[in-house]
Design a protein around this motif. Sequence first.
Motif, mmCIF file in Angstrom:
data_model
loop_
_atom_site.group_PDB
_atom_site.id
_atom_site.type_symbol
_atom_site.label_atom_id
_atom_site.label_comp_id
_atom_site.label_asym_id
_atom_site.label_seq_id
_atom_site.Cartn_x
_atom_site.Cartn_y
_atom_site.Cartn_z
ATOM 1 N N VAL A 143 0.749 -1.221 -0.032
ATOM 2 C CA VAL A 143 0.023 0.169 0.015
ATOM 3 C C VAL A 143 0.912 1.342 -0.143
ATOM 4 N N GLU A 144 0.678 2.085 -1.067
ATOM 5 C CA GLU A 144 1.494 3.412 -1.137
ATOM 6 C C GLU A 144 0.627 4.515 -1.204
ATOM 7 N N GLU A 150 -9.003 0.917 3.213
ATOM 8 C CA GLU A 150 -9.594 -0.062 4.168
ATOM 9 C C GLU A 150 -9.513 -1.563 4.064
ATOM 10 N N LEU A 151 -8.910 -2.419 4.759
ATOM 11 C CA LEU A 151 -8.993 -3.709 4.746
ATOM 12 C C LEU A 151 -10.059 -4.424 6.056
ATOM 13 N N VAL A 170 -2.608 2.810 6.999
ATOM 14 C CA VAL A 170 -3.605 1.811 6.610
ATOM 15 C C VAL A 170 -4.361 1.325 7.608
ATOM 16 N N ARG A 171 -5.663 1.318 7.308
ATOM 17 C CA ARG A 171 -6.601 0.816 8.470
ATOM 18 C C ARG A 171 -7.123 -0.621 8.153
ATOM 19 N N PHE A 172 -6.958 -1.380 9.207
ATOM 20 C CA PHE A 172 -7.750 -2.909 9.038
ATOM 21 C C PHE A 172 -8.438 -3.114 10.215
ATOM 22 N N ASP A 193 -3.633 1.481 11.647
ATOM 23 C CA ASP A 193 -4.791 1.819 12.289
ATOM 24 C C ASP A 193 -5.530 0.112 12.548
ATOM 25 N N GLY A 194 -5.241 -0.572 13.482
ATOM 26 C CA GLY A 194 -5.647 -1.783 13.640
ATOM 27 C C GLY A 194 -5.423 -2.641 14.891
#
Length: 233
Positions: A143-144, A150-151, A170-172, A193-194
């Motif tokens: 991811v760039e 979001e995942l 990145v959010r997961f 963020d996870g």
Amino acid sequence: MKKILIFFALLSASVFAVTPFPSVKHHKVFLPAISSPYLLETSFVLAENDTLEIEPGVEVFFSGYAKLYLRGTVRIEGSVQKPIAFLNADSAESWNGIYLSTGENYFHVKNLRIENAFRNTIIRSQGLFENVKFVNNYYGLWVENSPHFELVGCDFKRNRFALSVGVGSVRFRNTKIQENVFGLYLYKGTSFDGDAKSVANNLEADIRRELDEHTGKSSRISKSVWQRIEAEF
């Protein structure tokens, strides 16, 4: 009776065929389930003004070094009962991977299995991966510069490098990064963020940060060099 059954089995095998990956028509590429499986032998580019739509249950087989480069509107939405699958055509050879650079076009990829690819990339895009399984890829997902990505409910398993974050964050949610060689890698200035507990049981490392690594500067290969090398695949 046994000879009759064998005959019909051979007949069915002889007529089985794959459908060539379709071309763009009226700014749209549509893969209906009735024509599955599909074969992509060379790289395919979806332009910014085009749309890709894939029905639930579709399987796409990719020849070696084939890449799916998506810049337009992306609708890859399988179902729990009928997931979509991206697979390698040759069991002894990986394919290049998917590359999403959709800009302002919000993408939604749902119930998809991506297997045996070299590298899958999200760059300068906004969207959602929901219930996507990354299995046995070299780079599961890179991811760039995609802050609105979001995942949700995804699974990374048996990848060399499961999830790498270049620029931004990145959010997961409800996403497992387990049983890979390396789990989550964060370059300098990036974050995630996870739930860190969901990144576990990876062989070499669960969470790695560029700042924490102490390799010598003279022997280190920069990220830009790696990107140029991998762009050739």
